[in-house]
Motif scaffolding. Structure first.
Motif, PDB file in Angstrom:
ATOM      1  N   THR A 169       0.847  -1.191   0.000  1.00  0.00           N
ATOM      2  CA  THR A 169       0.000   0.000   0.000  1.00  0.00           C
ATOM      3  C   THR A 169       0.880   1.238   0.000  1.00  0.00           C
ATOM      4  OG1 THR A 169      -1.787  -1.115   1.173  1.00  0.00           O
ATOM      5  CG2 THR A 169      -1.767   1.297   1.242  1.00  0.00           C
ATOM      6  N   ILE A 170       0.617   2.119  -0.935  1.00  0.00           N
ATOM      7  CA  ILE A 170       1.375   3.364  -1.073  1.00  0.00           C
ATOM      8  C   ILE A 170       0.434   4.537  -0.808  1.00  0.00           C
ATOM      9  CG2 ILE A 170       2.671   4.833  -2.667  1.00  0.00           C
ATOM     10  CD1 ILE A 170       3.460   2.294  -4.157  1.00  0.00           C
ATOM     11  N   THR A 171       0.872   5.454   0.054  1.00  0.00           N
ATOM     12  CA  THR A 171       0.099   6.667   0.305  1.00  0.00           C
ATOM     13  C   THR A 171       0.526   7.737  -0.683  1.00  0.00           C
ATOM     14  OG1 THR A 171      -0.129   6.167   2.658  1.00  0.00           O
ATOM     15  CG2 THR A 171      -0.449   8.467   1.982  1.00  0.00           C
ATOM     16  N   VAL A 172      -0.436   8.235  -1.448  1.00  0.00           N
ATOM     17  CA  VAL A 172      -0.158   9.264  -2.446  1.00  0.00           C
ATOM     18  C   VAL A 172      -0.662  10.603  -1.908  1.00  0.00           C
ATOM     19  CG1 VAL A 172      -0.509  10.023  -4.822  1.00  0.00           C
ATOM     20  CG2 VAL A 172      -0.388   7.570  -4.289  1.00  0.00           C
ATOM     21  N   LEU A 173       0.267  11.542  -1.693  1.00  0.00           N
ATOM     22  CA  LEU A 173      -0.105  12.875  -1.240  1.00  0.00           C
ATOM     23  C   LEU A 173      -0.560  13.724  -2.417  1.00  0.00           C
ATOM     24  CD1 LEU A 173       2.916  13.620   1.132  1.00  0.00           C
ATOM     25  CD2 LEU A 173       0.721  12.580   1.730  1.00  0.00           C
ATOM     26  N   GLU A 174      -1.298  14.790  -2.105  1.00  0.00           N
ATOM     27  CA  GLU A 174      -1.729  15.687  -3.176  1.00  0.00           C
ATOM     28  C   GLU A 174      -0.521  16.316  -3.857  1.00  0.00           C
ATOM     29  OE1 GLU A 174      -3.525  19.435  -2.125  1.00  0.00           O
ATOM     30  OE2 GLU A 174      -2.757  19.294  -0.082  1.00  0.00           O
ATOM     31  N   GLY A 175      -0.686  16.698  -5.102  1.00  0.00           N
ATOM     32  CA  GLY A 175       0.413  17.301  -5.839  1.00  0.00           C
ATOM     33  C   GLY A 175       0.839  18.625  -5.236  1.00  0.00           C
ATOM     34  N   ALA A 176       2.095  18.967  -5.420  1.00  0.00           N
ATOM     35  CA  ALA A 176       2.639  20.215  -4.901  1.00  0.00           C
ATOM     36  C   ALA A 176       2.819  21.217  -6.036  1.00  0.00           C
ATOM     37  CB  ALA A 176       3.980  19.960  -4.218  1.00  0.00           C
ATOM     38  N   SER A 177       2.458  22.444  -5.766  1.00  0.00           N
ATOM     39  CA  SER A 177       2.645  23.495  -6.754  1.00  0.00           C
ATOM     40  C   SER A 177       3.014  24.780  -6.041  1.00  0.00           C
ATOM     41  CB  SER A 177       1.366  23.701  -7.580  1.00  0.00           C
ATOM     42  OG  SER A 177       0.330  24.183  -6.747  1.00  0.00           O
ATOM     43  N   ALA A 178       3.510  25.727  -6.787  1.00  0.00           N
ATOM     44  CA  ALA A 178       3.916  26.992  -6.182  1.00  0.00           C
ATOM     45  C   ALA A 178       3.794  28.118  -7.191  1.00  0.00           C
ATOM     46  CB  ALA A 178       5.357  26.893  -5.676  1.00  0.00           C
ATOM     47  N   THR A 179       3.204  29.213  -6.747  1.00  0.00           N
ATOM     48  CA  THR A 179       3.195  30.455  -7.517  1.00  0.00           C
ATOM     49  C   THR A 179       3.544  31.586  -6.567  1.00  0.00           C
ATOM     50  OG1 THR A 179       0.862  30.928  -7.104  1.00  0.00           O
ATOM     51  CG2 THR A 179       1.387  29.594  -9.046  1.00  0.00           C
ATOM     52  N   PHE A 180       3.859  32.732  -7.085  1.00  0.00           N
ATOM     53  CA  PHE A 180       4.034  33.896  -6.229  1.00  0.00           C
ATOM     54  C   PHE A 180       3.676  35.142  -7.015  1.00  0.00           C
ATOM     55  CE2 PHE A 180       8.112  33.764  -8.338  1.00  0.00           C
ATOM     56  CZ  PHE A 180       8.404  35.098  -8.565  1.00  0.00           C
ATOM     57  N   SER A 181       3.429  36.198  -6.268  1.00  0.00           N
ATOM     58  CA  SER A 181       3.214  37.507  -6.877  1.00  0.00           C
ATOM     59  C   SER A 181       4.196  38.479  -6.255  1.00  0.00           C
ATOM     60  CB  SER A 181       1.775  37.990  -6.655  1.00  0.00           C
ATOM     61  OG  SER A 181       1.503  38.115  -5.272  1.00  0.00           O
ATOM     62  N   LEU A 182       4.452  39.565  -6.937  1.00  0.00           N
ATOM     63  CA  LEU A 182       5.321  40.599  -6.385  1.00  0.00           C
ATOM     64  C   LEU A 182       4.774  41.956  -6.784  1.00  0.00           C
ATOM     65  CD1 LEU A 182       7.283  41.783  -8.904  1.00  0.00           C
ATOM     66  CD2 LEU A 182       8.280  39.522  -8.613  1.00  0.00           C
ATOM     67  N   ALA A 183       4.943  42.920  -5.883  1.00  0.00           N
ATOM     68  CA  ALA A 183       4.451  44.278  -6.138  1.00  0.00           C
ATOM     69  C   ALA A 183       5.210  45.239  -5.239  1.00  0.00           C
ATOM     70  CB  ALA A 183       2.949  44.372  -5.864  1.00  0.00           C
ATOM     71  N   PRO A 184       5.416  46.481  -5.682  1.00  0.00           N
ATOM     72  CA  PRO A 184       6.079  47.454  -4.806  1.00  0.00           C
ATOM     73  C   PRO A 184       5.193  47.803  -3.620  1.00  0.00           C
ATOM     74  CG  PRO A 184       5.226  48.536  -6.768  1.00  0.00           C
ATOM     75  CD  PRO A 184       5.025  47.063  -6.973  1.00  0.00           C
ATOM     76  N   VAL A 185       5.807  48.001  -2.455  1.00  0.00           N
ATOM     77  CA  VAL A 185       5.042  48.401  -1.269  1.00  0.00           C
ATOM     78  C   VAL A 185       4.358  49.740  -1.524  1.00  0.00           C
ATOM     79  CG1 VAL A 185       5.231  49.046   1.163  1.00  0.00           C
ATOM     80  CG2 VAL A 185       6.516  47.071   0.277  1.00  0.00           C
ATOM     81  N   ASP A 186       5.074  50.664  -2.165  1.00  0.00           N
ATOM     82  CA  ASP A 186       4.498  51.947  -2.577  1.00  0.00           C
ATOM     83  C   ASP A 186       4.060  51.814  -4.037  1.00  0.00           C
ATOM     84  OD1 ASP A 186       3.852  54.499  -3.308  1.00  0.00           O
ATOM     85  OD2 ASP A 186       5.827  55.377  -2.879  1.00  0.00           O
ATOM     86  N   PRO A 187       2.759  51.773  -4.313  1.00  0.00           N
ATOM     87  CA  PRO A 187       2.309  51.559  -5.691  1.00  0.00           C
ATOM     88  C   PRO A 187       2.717  52.682  -6.641  1.00  0.00           C
ATOM     89  CG  PRO A 187       0.470  52.151  -4.271  1.00  0.00           C
ATOM     90  CD  PRO A 187       1.631  51.922  -3.373  1.00  0.00           C
ATOM     91  N   ASP A 188       3.120  53.842  -6.101  1.00  0.00           N
ATOM     92  CA  ASP A 188       3.500  54.963  -6.948  1.00  0.00           C
ATOM     93  C   ASP A 188       5.011  55.096  -7.112  1.00  0.00           C
ATOM     94  OD1 ASP A 188       0.800  55.751  -7.242  1.00  0.00           O
ATOM     95  OD2 ASP A 188       0.869  56.797  -5.305  1.00  0.00           O
ATOM     96  N   VAL A 189       5.753  54.096  -6.669  1.00  0.00           N
ATOM     97  CA  VAL A 189       7.207  54.191  -6.746  1.00  0.00           C
ATOM     98  C   VAL A 189       7.643  54.232  -8.213  1.00  0.00           C
ATOM     99  CG1 VAL A 189       7.621  51.692  -6.738  1.00  0.00           C
ATOM    100  CG2 VAL A 189       9.365  53.240  -5.848  1.00  0.00           C
ATOM    101  N   PRO A 190       8.606  55.082  -8.555  1.00  0.00           N
ATOM    102  CA  PRO A 190       9.043  55.155  -9.962  1.00  0.00           C
ATOM    103  C   PRO A 190       9.991  54.015 -10.306  1.00  0.00           C
ATOM    104  CG  PRO A 190      10.273  56.722  -8.629  1.00  0.00           C
ATOM    105  CD  PRO A 190       9.231  56.121  -7.717  1.00  0.00           C
ATOM    106  N   GLY A 191      10.074  53.702 -11.595  1.00  0.00           N
ATOM    107  CA  GLY A 191      11.092  52.788 -12.103  1.00  0.00           C
ATOM    108  C   GLY A 191      10.858  51.319 -11.855  1.00  0.00           C
ATOM    109  N   PHE A 192       9.628  50.925 -11.463  1.00  0.00           N
ATOM    110  CA  PHE A 192       9.356  49.515 -11.160  1.00  0.00           C
ATOM    111  C   PHE A 192       8.730  48.820 -12.365  1.00  0.00           C
ATOM    112  CE2 PHE A 192       6.645  46.036  -9.875  1.00  0.00           C
ATOM    113  CZ  PHE A 192       7.396  45.359  -8.937  1.00  0.00           C
ATOM    114  N   SER A 193       9.275  47.636 -12.713  1.00  0.00           N
ATOM    115  CA  SER A 193       8.650  46.838 -13.770  1.00  0.00           C
ATOM    116  C   SER A 193       9.046  45.382 -13.597  1.00  0.00           C
ATOM    117  CB  SER A 193       9.083  47.325 -15.164  1.00  0.00           C
ATOM    118  OG  SER A 193      10.463  47.069 -15.371  1.00  0.00           O
ATOM    119  N   PHE A 194       8.182  44.494 -14.076  1.00  0.00           N
ATOM    120  CA  PHE A 194       8.498  43.067 -14.089  1.00  0.00           C
ATOM    121  C   PHE A 194       8.104  42.499 -15.445  1.00  0.00           C
ATOM    122  CE2 PHE A 194       7.429  38.576 -13.320  1.00  0.00           C
ATOM    123  CZ  PHE A 194       8.707  38.146 -13.013  1.00  0.00           C
ATOM    124  N   ASP A 195       9.073  41.947 -16.158  1.00  0.00           N
ATOM    125  CA  ASP A 195       8.862  41.398 -17.488  1.00  0.00           C
ATOM    126  C   ASP A 195       8.699  39.878 -17.358  1.00  0.00           C
ATOM    127  OD1 ASP A 195       9.031  40.398 -20.075  1.00  0.00           O
ATOM    128  OD2 ASP A 195      10.465  41.918 -20.723  1.00  0.00           O
TER     129      ASP A 195
END
Length: 501
Positions: free
Chosen positions: A120-146
Motif C-alpha cells: 500500500t502506497i500513500t499518495v499525497l496531493e500534488g505540490a505546486s507553487a506560484t508567487f506575486s510581487l508588487a512594490p510596497v508603494d504603488p507609486d514608486v518610480p522605475g518599477f517593472s516586471f517582465d
C-alpha cells in the motif's frame, strides 16, 4: 502578477525492497519457475519510523518484478482510474506509473495467476507553487516586471512585497536576494528592500518534511529550461536621505545612521557633522565611516565617552563630498535623535525569565504569600518584543508577586526599567518595584495613576542597593496597590546608574 504553476519531480531518492509476509505453510509449493519474493520500487519516499511508503501525485514511480526464475507470466494491478503508465506495461518486468489522485493505493504483483506481493502506497496531493510581487508603494518610480524574460527592474531603495502561494504541504521557505536587505528570508511573504546596484540573480525554494529533502523550485521557465529570476537595480530618482527617525547607539558607543541607499567610499567628512549633548553642548567627533558590512550605514565615533542619561542629537550640514553609489548627495539633516544603548548591564539570571519568552519564565514568576486578590501568568495577549509578557490581574486588593530567580547585584546605584501596559479601566494608583535580599530597601513609583491606559509605556526608577551582609544575591518583587483590572509587564532591565562628570 502571478507566475505559472511549476510542477516538479523528485528523481530516484532511494530504493526499497518490500518483502511479502505470509503465515508459514509447510505444504505450500511455489508455482513452477518462480520463487515468491518481493518486487522492487523506486522513487518512493520512506517518510517515518513506521516505514510507510509515500509519494505525490505526478511523481514517476517505478516497479520491478524481482522474482527469481524464468517465468514471464505476470500481471501488475493498480486501482482503476488512479494511475497513468509512463513506460512498460501491466505484463512487463518493469513498469513506471504516475499516480493521478491522492489517497492510499494498493499495488499487486501476480505471478503465474497467483498473488505474489501486495503493498500500500500513500499518495499525497500534488505540490505546486506560484508567487506575486508588487512594490510596497504603488507609486514608486522605475518599477517593472517582465514575465517574458523573468526580469525585475527597480530603483535603488525600492521595497518589494513577495507573496507566495503553495500547495501540497510545502511550508519551509528560503528566499535569497544577494546584496539586498535582507539578503535571505525564511518568511512566506517577505518584504525586500533593493539597494545594491547592478544585475544579479535571485531564487526561491520551498520544502516539506514529507517527502523529505531539499527541493528547489525555480519559478520561471525559458525555452523549457528552469532558471532563476533576474533583478536589475538602477539608480534612484528619490532624494538620498536618512532612512530612520532615530540614530542608534551600539554597546561600544558607536552611533549608527542608516540611509536609503549605499554610500561610495569616502574620507575626512568629520567637520560636516555635529553631535550635541542635551541640545547645548557640542561633543568631539573622532571619526565618520561606513559600516564594514552594510554600505547604507554611516558610523560616528565620539572622542569622549557616552553616558546612559545623555540626550544626543546628530546633524549634517550637507556640504561634504559624500555621495551614494548612484551619485546622489545626501540631504542635510538637523537634530536627529539618538536612541541610547539600553541593554541590561546586570545579568538578569536566565535572560528568558525577564523577557518572558522562555520555558523557565512561567515557573519563575509567582504571587507572594501576602498577595491579596491578584494573579500572574505568562501571556501571549500582547508584548513589546517577542510574543510574551507577564500578565497581572487584580480584583481590588494589593497584588504582590515575585521572581524566584536570584540575580547577582553588587551594592550600588541602579536604574530599573520595564515596559508597562494598563488596560482601559484599570484603577491602579501606585506601583512598587522592590529589590533586595531580604527586602532591605523599597521604593515606590506612584505614577501608575497617571500612566495612559491602553498603550505601552516605559517605566523607570532609581535604586540604591545596600546589603546587610556579604551576599550580592537579590530578588525582584512588585506590588500594585489598590486597584482592579489587567496589567502587562515586559522587558525588565537593571542598569548601572551612570552620571556624566
Amino acid at each position: 502578477m502571478i507566475l505559472k504553476n511549476i510542477k516538479f519531480y523528485i528523481a530516484t531518492l532511494c530504493t526499497l525492497i518490500i518483502l511479502s509476509c505470509t503465515t508459514r505453510d509447510d505444504s505450500f509449493t511455489p508455482p513452477e519457475g518462480t520463487v515468491p519474493v518481493a518486487f522492487i520500487i523506486t522513487s518512493i519516499i520512506e517518510a517515518n519510523n513506521d516505514r510507510d511508503l509515500i509519494t505525490r501525485e505526478g511523481f514517476d514511480v517505478e516497479f520491478l518484478d524481482a522474482s527469481i526464475g524464468t517465468s514471464d507470466d505476470r500481471q501488475w494491478e493498480f486501482p482503476e482510474g488512479s494511475y497513468e503508465i509512463v513506460s512498460g506495461g501491466l505484463d512487463t518486468k518493469k513498469i513506471k506509473v504516475k499516480f493521478l489522485s491522492s489517497g492510499d493505493k494498493e499495488v499487486k504483483l501476480n505471478k503465474n495467476s497467483a498473488e505474489t506481493a501486495t503493498v500500500t502506497i500513500t499518495v499525497l496531493e500534488g505540490a505546486s507553487a506560484t508567487f506575486s510581487l508588487a512594490p510596497v508603494d504603488p507609486d514608486v518610480p522605475g518599477f517593472s516586471f517582465d514575465q517574458t524574460t523573468g526580469t525585475l527592474t527597480v530603483e535603488s531603495g525600492t521595497e518589494v512585497q513577495f507573496t507566495s502561494n503553495v500547495t501540497g504541504g510545502l511550508s519551509n521557505f528560503n528566499w535569497k536576494f544577494p546584496g539586498q536587505s535582507p539578503s535571505f528570508s525564511e518568511e512566506a511573504n517577505p518584504i525586500i528592500t533593493f539597494l545594491k546596484l547592478g544585475e544579479s540573480n535571485w531564487n526561491f525554494r520551498v520544502t516539506s518534511a514529507v517527502p523529505f529533502g531539499d527541493i528547489r523550485i525555480p519559478f520561471y521557465e525559458v525555452d523549457a529550461e528552469e532558471t532563476f529570476l533576474k533583478v536589475i537595480v538602477t539608480p534612484s530618482s528619490k532624494p538620498f536621505v536618512v532612512a530612520v527617525s532615530e540614530a542608534n547607539e551600539l554597546e561600544d558607543e558607536t552611533i549608527q545612521i542608516p540611509f536609503n541607499g549605499e554610500f561610495s567610499p569616502f574620507s575626512s567628512q568629520e567637520s560636516h557633522f555635529s553631535v550635541m549633548l542635551n541640545g547645548t553642548t557640542p561633543l568631539g567627533i573622532e571619526s565618520v565611516s561606513l559600516n564594514s558590512e552594510d554600505a547604507t550605514i554611516l558610523e560616528i565615533k565620539l572622542s569622549e565617552p557616552i553616558y546612559r542619561p545623555d540626550v544626543l542629537t546628530v546633524s549634517y550640514d550637507g556640504n561634504g563630498t559624500l555621495q551614494s553609489k548612484d551619485t546622489r548627495s545626501p540631504v542635510a539633516f538637523t537634530d536627529l535623535p539618538v536612541a541610547m544603548h539600553n541593554v541590561s548591564s546586570v545579568p538578569m539570571a536566565s535572560a528568558d525569565i525577564f523577557d518572558f519568552e522562555g520555558i523557565n519564565a512561567p515557573a519563575a514568576w509567582t504571587v507572594r504569600h501576602d498577595n491579596v486578590g491578584g494573579a500572574v501568568e505568562i501571556s501571549n495577549d500582547r508584548a513589546t518584543s517577542g510574543s510574551s509578557s507577564l500578565k497581572i490581574t487584580g480584583s481590588g486588593g494589593t497584588v504582590r508577586f515575585v521572581c524566584s530567580e536570584n540575580i547577582d547585584v553588587p551594592a550600588g546605584e541602579y536604574i530599573i526599567t520595564f515596559d508597562l501596559f494598563i488596560e482601559a479601566g484599570g484603577t491602579y494608583g501606585e506601583i512598587w518595584p522592590t529589590i533586595g535580599n531580604p527586602w532591605f530597601q523599597q521604593w515606590r513609583d506612584a505614577r501608575a495613576a497617571a500612566i495612559p491606559r491602553g498603550e505601552w509605556v516605559e517605566v523607570s526608577t532609581t535604586a540604591d542597593i545596600i546589603y546587610g551582609s556579604t551576599t550580592t544575591l537579590a530578588q525582584i518583587a512588585v506590588r500594585l496597590e489598590g486597584g482592579t483590572g489587567v496589567v502587562y509587564m515586559d522587558n525588565w532591565k537593571l542598569l548601572t546608574k551612570e552620571v556624566r562628570p
